[in-house]
Design an enzyme around this catalytic site. Structure first.
Site, PDB file in Angstrom:
ATOM      1  N   SER A 125      46.410   6.494  -5.570  1.00  0.00           N
ATOM      2  CA  SER A 125      45.673   5.764  -4.533  1.00  0.00           C
ATOM      3  C   SER A 125      46.226   4.365  -4.355  1.00  0.00           C
ATOM      4  O   SER A 125      46.761   3.764  -5.300  1.00  0.00           O
ATOM      5  CB  SER A 125      44.209   5.686  -4.981  1.00  0.00           C
ATOM      6  OG  SER A 125      43.513   4.740  -4.217  1.00  0.00           O
ATOM      7  N   TYR A 150      37.234   3.596 -11.092  1.00  0.00           N
ATOM      8  CA  TYR A 150      37.995   4.579 -10.306  1.00  0.00           C
ATOM      9  C   TYR A 150      39.456   4.133 -10.189  1.00  0.00           C
ATOM     10  O   TYR A 150      40.385   4.890 -10.514  1.00  0.00           O
ATOM     11  CB  TYR A 150      37.365   4.752  -8.917  1.00  0.00           C
ATOM     12  CG  TYR A 150      38.271   5.449  -7.942  1.00  0.00           C
ATOM     13  CD1 TYR A 150      38.478   6.829  -8.032  1.00  0.00           C
ATOM     14  CD2 TYR A 150      38.957   4.746  -6.959  1.00  0.00           C
ATOM     15  CE1 TYR A 150      39.336   7.478  -7.150  1.00  0.00           C
ATOM     16  CE2 TYR A 150      39.805   5.381  -6.078  1.00  0.00           C
ATOM     17  CZ  TYR A 150      39.998   6.739  -6.177  1.00  0.00           C
ATOM     18  OH  TYR A 150      40.851   7.376  -5.312  1.00  0.00           O
ATOM     19  N   LYS A 154      43.099   5.687 -11.928  1.00  0.00           N
ATOM     20  CA  LYS A 154      44.348   6.050 -11.237  1.00  0.00           C
ATOM     21  C   LYS A 154      45.543   5.296 -11.841  1.00  0.00           C
ATOM     22  O   LYS A 154      46.625   5.859 -11.993  1.00  0.00           O
ATOM     23  CB  LYS A 154      44.229   5.765  -9.730  1.00  0.00           C
ATOM     24  CG  LYS A 154      43.229   6.668  -9.015  1.00  0.00           C
ATOM     25  CD  LYS A 154      43.675   8.132  -9.038  1.00  0.00           C
ATOM     26  CE  LYS A 154      42.629   9.076  -8.485  1.00  0.00           C
ATOM     27  NZ  LYS A 154      42.963  10.493  -8.635  1.00  0.00           N
TER      28      LYS A 154
END
Ligand code: UFG
Length: 338
Positions: A125, A150, A154
């Site tokens: 991302s 989050y 990643k």
């Protein structure tokens, strides 16, 4: 025919990628635990491609089941989408995010290694860049401290994969997505958020449909042309195609390094107001909205430099914001009929 495992293959990006893989002749095995997806998506994929992919309801946190799957199925590559992705929730439930996004990644990589599966594509991302200072963002831009669990999951995920490629027989590509939106042109699959949408486009479509009273625009005091934050919105079909190209790159041994990273965006920035105006125009609708305070954790802008993906990967986006917002609305309308 090469066999590809797609984890999270019934989710938003996963399902569109399964369609593109099948269209290119790959045999697909979907693993999904249905925690944030719907089994009906399998029918949508089958209806578009004329072929039902194999489906395995497996929770990747179940290490034994993952081991059993890889033992019983000889596959050539893995595209790993399965993960939790709500930024706000990740702040309050960090352990859920580290378990769902990191533990599962480790189990998949362990079993790939044991079973000599060497081709891996990771769903990364633009959040890995954190609150970037310079635009557009290139793959060489600094990886700043993640703003939430989050984003951190990643960043850590990419690091784990890179470490493994250094010492094991693993070739990997991390695709760093900007903001994926829209739905398949057939309107047979699309974005299906559970509950109140967290992301802009499903909130816009549900407001237009009357499911939500009004859209909250989170701040109009950012340093942008109209005060609202800028994002690089990428059509999910274009994004799905990037995965097929990346998988072929692995099979054809075209990699320049055992772990590669590509930005997958359009290089075009749109503000929240730009999105609302374009949505209203292409669909001939009005959106009720009001400007409220900034949302915690939001950054002013994300904008991809996609030249590396264009030249090195041989991929470029073809569809526009208009295409995406039209398909998103047609998909939303279909949900109402059901
Ligand atoms: N926005 C609103 N109102 C809303 C929802 C969003 O004004 O109701 C604004 C946000 O402030 C932001 C823009 O719309 O400026 C886009 O917001 P999204 O929530 O759609 O997406 P983000 O840019 O926050 O993207 C983040 C991460 C991605 C991740 C994505 C999906 O950066 O990596 O969420 O969870 F994939």
């Amino acid at each position: 025919m090469q066999k590809i495992v797609v984890t999270g293959g019934l989710g938003f990006i996963g399902s569109h990628t399964v369609v593109e893989l099948q269209n290119e002749g790959f045999e697909v095995l979907i693993i999904d635990n249905l925690s944030n997806s719907n089994i009906g998506v399998l029918d949508g994929i089958t209806s578009i491609t004329g072929k039902k992919p194999a489906f395995f309801k497996i929770d990747l946190k179940d290490k034994q089941k993952v081991a059993q799957f890889f033992k019983e199925n000889k596959v050539d590559g893995v595209i790993h989408f399965a993960a939790s992705k709500a930024v706000g929730e990740s702040v309050h439930e960090p352990l859920k995010y580290y378990e769902n996004n990191i533990a599962t990644l480790i189990y998949v990589l362990q079993e790939m290694n044991k079973n000599k599966v060497t081709n891996f594509i990771f769903s990364s991302s633009c959040t890995v860049y954190g609150d970037a200072d310079e635009f557009p963002i290139t793959e060489k831009s600094p990886i700043k401290k993640a703003e939430n669990a989050y984003g951190n999951s990643k960043q850590i995920g990419e690091e784990i994969i890179a470490d493994v490629t250094k010492v094991k027989n693993l070739n990997a590509i991390a695709l760093r997505y900007f903001n994926p939106i829209g739905g398949h042109k057939s309107i047979k699959i699309g974005e299906l958020p559970l509950g109140v949408p967290q992301n802009l486009i499903p909130y816009v479509t549900q407001t237009a449909a009357g499911i939500r009273k009004e859209l909250s625009v989170f701040g109009n005091d950012y340093e942008t042309h109209d005060g609202t934050p800028i994002r690089d919105y990428i059509h999910v079909t274009d994004l799905a195609k990037a995965h097929v190209i990346a998988m072929k790159r692995l099979f054809e041994d075209k990699q320049k390094a055992k772990m590669e990273y590509f930005n997958i965006g359009t290089g075009v920035g749109s503000s929240v107001f730009d999105v609302i105006k374009t949505f209203e125009k292409v669909n001939d609708l009005k959106i009720n909205y009001k400007v409220v305070d900034r949302r915690e954790g939001d950054v002013t802008a994300y904008l991809a430099d996609v030249s590396f993906a264009n030249t090195e990967l041989g991929w470029r986006s073809e569809l526009t914001l208009k295409d995406a917002l039209r398909s998103a609305w047609l998909w939303q309308e279909k949900q109402e009929i059901k």
